[in-house]
Design an enzyme around this catalytic site. Structure first.
Site, PDB file in Angstrom:
ATOM      1  N   ASP A  13       0.849  -1.200   0.000  1.00 11.27           N
ATOM      2  CA  ASP A  13       0.000   0.000   0.000  1.00 11.27           C
ATOM      3  C   ASP A  13       0.885   1.252   0.000  1.00 11.27           C
ATOM      4  OD1 ASP A  13       0.946  -0.584   2.592  1.00 11.27           O
ATOM      5  OD2 ASP A  13      -0.778   0.310   3.598  1.00 11.27           O
ATOM      6  N   HIS A 249       9.884  -0.579   8.904  1.00 11.98           N
ATOM      7  CA  HIS A 249       8.816  -1.595   8.863  1.00 11.98           C
ATOM      8  C   HIS A 249       8.874  -2.543   7.644  1.00 11.98           C
ATOM      9  CE1 HIS A 249       6.758   0.287  12.193  1.00 11.98           C
ATOM     10  NE2 HIS A 249       6.563   1.410  11.540  1.00 11.98           N
TER      11      HIS A 249
HETATM   12  C1  BDR Z   1       2.814  -0.677   8.703  1.00 13.12           C
HETATM   13  O1  BDR Z   1       1.714   0.209   8.528  1.00 13.12           O
HETATM   14  C2  BDR Z   1       1.925   1.045   7.433  1.00 13.12           C
HETATM   15  O2  BDR Z   1       1.660   2.361   7.785  1.00 13.12           O
HETATM   16  C3  BDR Z   1       3.358   0.883   7.023  1.00 13.12           C
HETATM   17  O3  BDR Z   1       3.516   1.008   5.621  1.00 13.12           O
HETATM   18  C4  BDR Z   1       3.691  -0.508   7.480  1.00 13.12           C
HETATM   19  O4  BDR Z   1       3.328  -1.460   6.514  1.00 13.12           O
HETATM   20  C5  BDR Z   1       3.503  -0.364  10.014  1.00 13.12           C
HETATM   21  O5  BDR Z   1       2.611  -0.545  11.070  1.00 13.12           O
HETATM   22 CA    CA Z   2       2.849  -0.842   4.221  1.00 14.18          CA
END
Ligand code: BDR
Ligand code: CA
Length: 330
Positions: A13, A249
Protein backbone atom coordinates in the site's frame (compact mmCIF):
# COMPACT_ATOMS: atom_id res chain seq x y z
CA UNK A 1 23.00 -17.10 -3.35
CA UNK A 2 21.98 -17.10 -7.03
CA UNK A 3 20.67 -13.90 -8.59
CA UNK A 4 16.90 -14.17 -9.03
CA UNK A 5 16.71 -16.88 -6.38
CA UNK A 6 13.47 -15.60 -4.84
CA UNK A 7 10.47 -15.05 -7.08
CA UNK A 8 8.32 -12.58 -5.17
CA UNK A 9 4.88 -11.03 -5.43
CA UNK A 10 4.90 -7.83 -3.37
CA UNK A 11 1.51 -6.97 -1.83
CA UNK A 12 1.68 -3.35 -0.77
CA UNK A 13 0.00 0.00 0.00
CA UNK A 14 2.70 2.52 -0.96
CA UNK A 15 3.26 4.38 1.40
CA UNK A 16 6.74 5.67 2.27
CA UNK A 17 8.24 2.59 3.91
CA UNK A 18 6.55 0.48 1.21
CA UNK A 19 8.47 2.54 -1.38
CA UNK A 20 11.73 1.93 0.47
CA UNK A 21 11.00 -1.79 0.55
CA UNK A 22 10.11 -1.80 -3.15
CA UNK A 23 13.43 -0.22 -4.04
CA UNK A 24 15.29 -2.67 -1.81
CA UNK A 25 13.57 -5.53 -3.66
CA UNK A 26 14.41 -4.05 -7.07
CA UNK A 27 18.01 -3.46 -6.01
CA UNK A 28 18.71 -6.83 -4.38
CA UNK A 29 20.27 -9.33 -6.81
CA UNK A 30 18.60 -12.39 -5.22
CA UNK A 31 15.07 -10.99 -5.56
CA UNK A 32 13.08 -11.38 -8.77
CA UNK A 33 9.95 -9.25 -8.41
CA UNK A 34 7.30 -10.97 -10.54
CA UNK A 35 4.46 -8.64 -9.62
CA UNK A 36 3.17 -5.88 -7.39
CA UNK A 37 -0.35 -6.22 -5.99
CA UNK A 38 -1.79 -3.12 -4.39
CA UNK A 39 -4.26 -2.57 -1.57
CA UNK A 40 -5.83 0.29 0.34
CA UNK A 41 -4.07 1.17 3.61
CA UNK A 42 -1.64 4.06 3.82
CA UNK A 43 -3.60 5.57 0.90
CA UNK A 44 -6.61 4.58 -1.21
CA UNK A 45 -6.07 1.61 -3.49
CA UNK A 46 -6.21 3.98 -6.49
CA UNK A 47 -3.37 6.06 -5.06
CA UNK A 48 -1.42 2.96 -4.03
CA UNK A 49 -1.66 1.71 -7.61
CA UNK A 50 -0.65 5.08 -9.06
CA UNK A 51 2.35 5.04 -6.72
CA UNK A 52 3.41 1.50 -7.60
CA UNK A 53 3.29 2.37 -11.31
CA UNK A 54 5.13 5.63 -10.66
CA UNK A 55 7.88 4.21 -8.44
CA UNK A 56 8.68 1.39 -10.88
CA UNK A 57 8.51 3.73 -13.90
CA UNK A 58 10.94 6.29 -12.52
CA UNK A 59 13.32 3.50 -11.51
CA UNK A 60 13.23 2.35 -15.15
CA UNK A 61 11.88 -1.06 -14.19
CA UNK A 62 8.89 -2.81 -15.68
CA UNK A 63 7.01 -5.04 -13.21
CA UNK A 64 3.34 -6.07 -13.57
CA UNK A 65 1.13 -4.01 -11.23
CA UNK A 66 -2.46 -4.99 -10.35
CA UNK A 67 -5.09 -3.14 -8.34
CA UNK A 68 -6.49 -4.92 -5.28
CA UNK A 69 -9.10 -4.47 -2.60
CA UNK A 70 -10.36 -0.98 -1.83
CA UNK A 71 -11.95 -1.57 1.60
CA UNK A 72 -11.77 -3.91 4.59
CA UNK A 73 -13.84 -7.10 4.47
CA UNK A 74 -16.20 -6.26 7.34
CA UNK A 75 -15.27 -3.16 9.33
CA UNK A 76 -16.07 0.35 8.12
CA UNK A 77 -13.28 1.92 6.09
CA UNK A 78 -11.10 4.55 7.80
CA UNK A 79 -9.57 7.62 6.16
CA UNK A 80 -5.93 7.14 5.10
CA UNK A 81 -3.30 8.54 7.53
CA UNK A 82 -2.28 11.57 5.44
CA UNK A 83 -0.27 13.00 8.36
CA UNK A 84 2.07 9.97 8.26
CA UNK A 85 2.59 9.26 4.54
CA UNK A 86 1.24 12.46 2.95
CA UNK A 87 -1.98 12.81 0.97
CA UNK A 88 -0.27 11.14 -2.01
CA UNK A 89 1.45 8.44 0.07
CA UNK A 90 4.90 9.70 -0.90
CA UNK A 91 5.23 12.72 1.37
CA UNK A 92 3.31 15.09 -0.95
CA UNK A 93 5.64 15.14 -3.95
CA UNK A 94 5.76 18.65 -5.47
CA UNK A 95 5.48 17.22 -9.02
CA UNK A 96 5.50 13.97 -10.94
CA UNK A 97 6.53 12.99 -14.44
CA UNK A 98 4.28 10.72 -16.52
CA UNK A 99 4.53 7.05 -15.54
CA UNK A 100 5.38 4.72 -18.42
CA UNK A 101 4.25 1.44 -16.82
CA UNK A 102 0.67 0.29 -17.42
CA UNK A 103 -1.78 -1.49 -15.13
CA UNK A 104 -2.37 -5.23 -15.53
CA UNK A 105 -6.20 -5.49 -15.72
CA UNK A 106 -6.51 -8.50 -13.40
CA UNK A 107 -7.49 -8.08 -9.76
CA UNK A 108 -4.62 -8.52 -7.32
CA UNK A 109 -6.19 -11.69 -5.88
CA UNK A 110 -6.58 -13.21 -9.35
CA UNK A 111 -2.99 -12.28 -10.22
CA UNK A 112 -1.70 -14.03 -7.08
CA UNK A 113 -3.70 -17.17 -7.93
CA UNK A 114 -2.61 -17.17 -11.59
CA UNK A 115 1.08 -16.86 -10.71
CA UNK A 116 0.90 -19.50 -7.98
CA UNK A 117 -0.86 -21.97 -10.30
CA UNK A 118 1.62 -21.30 -13.12
CA UNK A 119 4.67 -21.98 -10.92
CA UNK A 120 3.65 -24.22 -8.02
CA UNK A 121 6.03 -23.95 -5.06
CA UNK A 122 8.09 -21.16 -6.62
CA UNK A 123 6.49 -17.90 -5.47
CA UNK A 124 6.99 -16.11 -2.16
CA UNK A 125 4.37 -13.57 -1.16
CA UNK A 126 5.70 -10.59 0.76
CA UNK A 127 2.70 -8.68 2.15
CA UNK A 128 3.19 -5.32 3.83
CA UNK A 129 -0.30 -3.83 3.88
CA UNK A 130 -3.79 -4.91 5.06
CA UNK A 131 -4.34 -8.55 4.07
CA UNK A 132 -7.54 -8.40 1.97
CA UNK A 133 -5.88 -9.49 -1.27
CA UNK A 134 -4.44 -12.61 0.36
CA UNK A 135 -7.75 -13.48 1.96
CA UNK A 136 -9.57 -13.07 -1.36
CA UNK A 137 -6.94 -15.15 -3.18
CA UNK A 138 -7.45 -17.93 -0.61
CA UNK A 139 -11.17 -17.87 -1.37
CA UNK A 140 -10.49 -18.08 -5.13
CA UNK A 141 -7.97 -20.90 -4.70
CA UNK A 142 -8.16 -22.91 -1.43
CA UNK A 143 -4.97 -24.80 -2.47
CA UNK A 144 -2.99 -21.55 -2.39
CA UNK A 145 -1.04 -22.52 0.77
CA UNK A 146 0.31 -25.56 -1.09
CA UNK A 147 0.99 -23.59 -4.28
CA UNK A 148 3.09 -20.83 -2.70
CA UNK A 149 6.58 -21.28 -1.37
CA UNK A 150 6.22 -18.98 1.63
CA UNK A 151 4.32 -15.96 2.92
CA UNK A 152 6.04 -13.16 4.83
CA UNK A 153 3.79 -10.56 6.46
CA UNK A 154 4.88 -7.21 7.84
CA UNK A 155 2.24 -6.62 10.45
CA UNK A 156 1.13 -7.42 13.94
CA UNK A 157 3.03 -7.63 17.19
CA UNK A 158 3.52 -10.20 19.93
CA UNK A 159 4.78 -8.15 22.91
CA UNK A 160 5.74 -4.71 21.56
CA UNK A 161 2.92 -2.15 22.05
CA UNK A 162 0.79 -1.46 18.99
CA UNK A 163 0.85 1.64 16.79
CA UNK A 164 -2.88 2.17 16.26
CA UNK A 165 -3.99 1.03 19.72
CA UNK A 166 -2.07 -0.28 22.72
CA UNK A 167 -2.29 -3.79 21.24
CA UNK A 168 -2.82 -3.46 17.46
CA UNK A 169 -0.53 -2.82 14.51
CA UNK A 170 -1.90 -0.79 11.57
CA UNK A 171 -1.87 -3.38 8.76
CA UNK A 172 -3.73 -5.96 10.84
CA UNK A 173 -6.12 -3.43 12.39
CA UNK A 174 -7.05 -2.08 8.95
CA UNK A 175 -8.63 -5.42 8.02
CA UNK A 176 -8.71 -7.75 11.04
CA UNK A 177 -11.11 -10.28 9.52
CA UNK A 178 -8.88 -10.75 6.47
CA UNK A 179 -5.84 -11.03 8.74
CA UNK A 180 -7.42 -13.73 10.91
CA UNK A 181 -8.29 -15.68 7.75
CA UNK A 182 -4.67 -15.38 6.56
CA UNK A 183 -3.15 -16.44 9.90
CA UNK A 184 -5.47 -19.46 10.04
CA UNK A 185 -4.88 -20.66 6.47
CA UNK A 186 -2.08 -23.16 7.07
CA UNK A 187 0.72 -21.88 4.84
CA UNK A 188 4.37 -21.39 5.73
CA UNK A 189 3.90 -17.96 7.27
CA UNK A 190 6.31 -15.64 9.04
CA UNK A 191 5.23 -12.48 10.80
CA UNK A 192 7.67 -9.57 10.77
CA UNK A 193 5.93 -7.31 13.24
CA UNK A 194 6.56 -4.34 15.49
CA UNK A 195 8.60 -6.56 17.85
CA UNK A 196 11.42 -6.26 15.32
CA UNK A 197 10.52 -3.27 13.13
CA UNK A 198 10.66 -1.00 16.18
CA UNK A 199 14.22 -2.22 16.79
CA UNK A 200 15.50 -0.91 13.44
CA UNK A 201 15.54 2.81 12.73
CA UNK A 202 16.63 3.99 9.29
CA UNK A 203 18.39 7.35 9.69
CA UNK A 204 17.40 10.06 7.25
CA UNK A 205 21.12 10.65 6.74
CA UNK A 206 21.42 7.15 5.21
CA UNK A 207 18.69 7.87 2.64
CA UNK A 208 20.36 11.23 1.90
CA UNK A 209 23.69 9.44 1.24
CA UNK A 210 21.95 7.02 -1.13
CA UNK A 211 20.24 9.87 -3.00
CA UNK A 212 23.53 11.81 -3.18
CA UNK A 213 25.29 8.75 -4.58
CA UNK A 214 22.79 8.04 -7.37
CA UNK A 215 21.51 11.54 -8.19
CA UNK A 216 18.46 9.84 -9.73
CA UNK A 217 14.75 10.73 -9.69
CA UNK A 218 13.88 7.44 -7.96
CA UNK A 219 16.17 7.92 -4.97
CA UNK A 220 15.38 11.68 -4.84
CA UNK A 221 11.69 10.71 -4.61
CA UNK A 222 12.46 8.26 -1.83
CA UNK A 223 14.42 10.91 0.06
CA UNK A 224 11.55 13.39 -0.23
CA UNK A 225 9.11 10.78 1.06
CA UNK A 226 11.32 9.68 3.95
CA UNK A 227 11.90 13.32 5.00
CA UNK A 228 8.11 13.69 5.40
CA UNK A 229 7.74 10.32 7.17
CA UNK A 230 10.65 11.05 9.50
CA UNK A 231 8.94 14.24 10.66
CA UNK A 232 6.04 12.14 11.95
CA UNK A 233 8.27 9.67 13.81
CA UNK A 234 10.57 12.39 15.13
CA UNK A 235 7.58 14.16 16.68
CA UNK A 236 6.35 10.93 18.28
CA UNK A 237 9.38 9.17 19.76
CA UNK A 238 12.21 10.84 21.69
CA UNK A 239 14.76 8.21 20.59
CA UNK A 240 13.93 8.89 16.93
CA UNK A 241 14.17 12.66 17.48
CA UNK A 242 17.74 12.07 18.63
CA UNK A 243 18.65 10.94 15.10
CA UNK A 244 15.88 11.80 12.58
CA UNK A 245 14.67 8.82 10.61
CA UNK A 246 11.93 6.23 10.52
CA UNK A 247 11.27 2.64 11.47
CA UNK A 248 12.25 0.05 8.88
CA UNK A 249 8.82 -1.60 8.86
CA UNK A 250 8.19 -2.94 5.36
CA UNK A 251 11.77 -3.40 4.20
CA UNK A 252 12.40 -5.77 7.11
CA UNK A 253 10.06 -8.29 5.46
CA UNK A 254 12.44 -8.43 2.48
CA UNK A 255 15.50 -8.47 4.72
CA UNK A 256 13.99 -11.47 6.50
CA UNK A 257 13.50 -13.14 3.10
CA UNK A 258 17.14 -12.80 2.05
CA UNK A 259 18.86 -13.00 5.45
CA UNK A 260 16.62 -14.86 7.93
CA UNK A 261 19.65 -15.60 10.11
CA UNK A 262 19.52 -11.97 11.31
CA UNK A 263 16.26 -12.73 13.15
CA UNK A 264 15.25 -14.75 16.22
CA UNK A 265 11.84 -16.41 15.99
CA UNK A 266 9.14 -17.89 18.16
CA UNK A 267 6.48 -20.20 16.82
CA UNK A 268 2.83 -20.76 17.68
CA UNK A 269 -0.72 -20.25 16.47
CA UNK A 270 -1.68 -16.62 15.87
CA UNK A 271 -5.27 -15.43 15.87
CA UNK A 272 -6.53 -11.90 15.32
CA UNK A 273 -9.10 -10.14 17.47
CA UNK A 274 -11.76 -8.79 15.12
CA UNK A 275 -13.99 -6.75 17.44
CA UNK A 276 -13.99 -4.27 20.28
CA UNK A 277 -11.15 -2.68 22.21
CA UNK A 278 -8.64 -5.35 21.20
CA UNK A 279 -9.56 -5.22 17.48
CA UNK A 280 -6.51 -5.96 15.32
CA UNK A 281 -4.50 -7.55 18.14
CA UNK A 282 -2.38 -10.48 17.00
CA UNK A 283 -2.59 -13.03 19.82
CA UNK A 284 -0.02 -15.82 19.85
CA UNK A 285 -0.24 -19.14 21.64
CA UNK A 286 3.22 -19.67 23.09
CA UNK A 287 2.11 -22.55 25.34
CA UNK A 288 1.02 -25.20 22.83
CA UNK A 289 1.44 -27.94 25.47
CA UNK A 290 -1.67 -26.56 27.24
CA UNK A 291 -5.05 -27.83 26.14
CA UNK A 292 -6.98 -24.56 26.44
CA UNK A 293 -10.77 -24.86 26.91
CA UNK A 294 -11.35 -21.67 24.81
CA UNK A 295 -12.57 -22.46 21.26
CA UNK A 296 -10.23 -21.19 18.54
CA UNK A 297 -7.05 -22.35 20.28
CA UNK A 298 -7.25 -26.06 19.49
CA UNK A 299 -3.87 -27.75 19.07
CA UNK A 300 -4.38 -28.22 15.33
CA UNK A 301 -4.51 -24.44 14.67
CA UNK A 302 -1.86 -23.63 12.01
CA UNK A 303 1.42 -22.36 13.36
CA UNK A 304 3.06 -19.03 12.48
CA UNK A 305 6.64 -17.93 13.07
CA UNK A 306 7.02 -14.48 14.58
CA UNK A 307 10.24 -12.47 14.55
CA UNK A 308 11.12 -11.28 18.07
CA UNK A 309 14.72 -10.06 17.86
CA UNK A 310 16.77 -8.68 15.01
CA UNK A 311 20.36 -7.66 14.41
CA UNK A 312 19.59 -4.02 13.69
CA UNK A 313 23.03 -2.81 12.62
CA UNK A 314 23.43 -5.69 10.14
CA UNK A 315 20.01 -4.86 8.65
CA UNK A 316 20.96 -1.21 8.20
CA UNK A 317 24.25 -2.14 6.56
CA UNK A 318 22.47 -4.51 4.17
CA UNK A 319 19.87 -1.86 3.33
CA UNK A 320 22.46 0.80 2.56
CA UNK A 321 24.80 -1.47 0.61
CA UNK A 322 21.92 -2.84 -1.46
CA UNK A 323 20.48 0.58 -2.35
CA UNK A 324 23.98 1.89 -3.13
CA UNK A 325 24.37 -0.83 -5.79
CA UNK A 326 23.84 -0.60 -9.54
CA UNK A 327 20.11 -1.08 -9.99
CA UNK A 328 18.74 2.10 -11.56
CA UNK A 329 18.33 2.72 -15.28
CA UNK A 330 19.14 6.17 -16.62
C1 BDR B 1 2.81 -0.68 8.70
O1 BDR B 1 1.71 0.21 8.53
C2 BDR B 1 1.92 1.04 7.43
O2 BDR B 1 1.66 2.36 7.78
C3 BDR B 1 3.36 0.88 7.02
O3 BDR B 1 3.52 1.01 5.62
C4 BDR B 1 3.69 -0.51 7.48
O4 BDR B 1 3.33 -1.46 6.51
C5 BDR B 1 3.50 -0.36 10.01
O5 BDR B 1 2.61 -0.55 11.07
CA1 CA C 1 2.85 -0.84 4.22
Amino acid sequence: MNAGHYKVIYDTDPGVDDAMALYFALAHPAIDLVGITTTFGNVTVEQATTNALYLTSIAGRSVPVTKGVATPQCKSPKSPPTHIHGADGLGNLPSRIAASNLLDPRSSAQFIVDKARAQPGAITLVAVGPLGNLSLALKLEPRLPQLLREVIVMGGTVIEPGNVSPVAEANIWNDPHAADHVFSAGWKLTMVGLDVTHQVRVPLSMVARIAGHHRHRATDTLLHAVEFYARFYTGLYAHVAHEPGCFAHDVLAFIYLVQPELFTLVEGAIRVSTEGLSQGQTMMNRRDFIDYPQAGWENDEPSTRACMQVQAEACKTLLEETLMGTWLSR
